[in-house]
Scaffold this active site. Structure first.
Site, PDB file in Angstrom:
ATOM      1  N   SER A  10       0.839  -1.201   0.000  1.00 35.39           N
ATOM      2  CA  SER A  10       0.000   0.000   0.000  1.00 35.39           C
ATOM      3  C   SER A  10       0.870   1.244   0.000  1.00 35.39           C
ATOM      4  O   SER A  10       2.035   1.205   0.390  1.00 35.39           O
ATOM      5  CB  SER A  10      -0.897   0.011   1.240  1.00 35.39           C
ATOM      6  OG  SER A  10      -1.607   1.230   1.337  1.00 35.39           O
ATOM      7  N   HIS A  11       0.262   2.341  -0.378  1.00 34.17           N
ATOM      8  CA  HIS A  11       0.910   3.642  -0.274  1.00 34.17           C
ATOM      9  C   HIS A  11       1.011   4.087   1.181  1.00 34.17           C
ATOM     10  O   HIS A  11       1.747   5.010   1.492  1.00 34.17           O
ATOM     11  CB  HIS A  11       0.122   4.677  -1.070  1.00 34.17           C
ATOM     12  CG  HIS A  11       0.316   4.567  -2.536  1.00 34.17           C
ATOM     13  ND1 HIS A  11      -0.153   3.511  -3.293  1.00 34.17           N
ATOM     14  CD2 HIS A  11       0.973   5.380  -3.397  1.00 34.17           C
ATOM     15  CE1 HIS A  11       0.191   3.696  -4.552  1.00 34.17           C
ATOM     16  NE2 HIS A  11       0.867   4.819  -4.643  1.00 34.17           N
ATOM     17  N   SER A  12       0.278   3.430   2.061  1.00 29.01           N
ATOM     18  CA  SER A  12       0.221   3.819   3.463  1.00 29.01           C
ATOM     19  C   SER A  12       0.706   2.689   4.373  1.00 29.01           C
ATOM     20  O   SER A  12       0.137   1.595   4.382  1.00 29.01           O
ATOM     21  CB  SER A  12      -1.218   4.175   3.842  1.00 29.01           C
ATOM     22  OG  SER A  12      -1.352   4.300   5.243  1.00 29.01           O
TER      23      SER A  12
END
Length: 129
Positions: A10-12
């Site tokens: 994920s980007h997070s």
């Protein structure tokens, strides 16, 4: 018993850590690694983090990778290239949360890589209402 491993991309960082926490409660024996955020812990993805995550849960049973959006797929493909030939690594065409939940349950049964991948991808057709 050994299990198919899972990598959540994920980007997070917070997103995949929270999801891993949930999935580990559902199936505590399935190896799950995360690769969230950039190498500088900012929003984004890192092919190097993804490669390390794959290596940390890899076994002869293989690894399923689930990702969120955009560059996650590009960096996942790059990470797989860096691993070299002959690895049992598959990218699931599935939503991150629902796909991961279905995949971890299937992996917990001791299912094959193809069965775990199919479970993740079948989650796309689940109706919520």
């Amino acid at each position: 018993m050994s299990y198919v491993g899972m990598v959540l991309v994920s980007h997070s960082h917070e997103l995949v850590n929270g999801l891993r926490s949930l999935l580990s409660q559902v199936e505590p024996n399935v190896p799950i690694a995360v690769a969230g955020g950039t190498d500088e812990d900012e929003i984004g993805t890192s092919a190097l983090k993804i490669k390390r995550a794959i290596e940390s849960v890899y076994s002869d049973y293989g690894v399923i990778i689930l990702f969120d959006i955009g560059s996650s797929l590009l960096n996942t493909k790059l990470a797989i290239e860096w691993l070299g030939e002959g690895r049992q690594v598959r990218i699931a065409d599935a939503s991150l949360v629902e796909g991961a939940f279905s995949a971890v349950v299937e992996a917990g049964f001791g299912s094959s890589l193809d069965q775990v991948l199919a479970a993740a991808e079948e989650a796309k057709s689940i109706k919520k209402l």
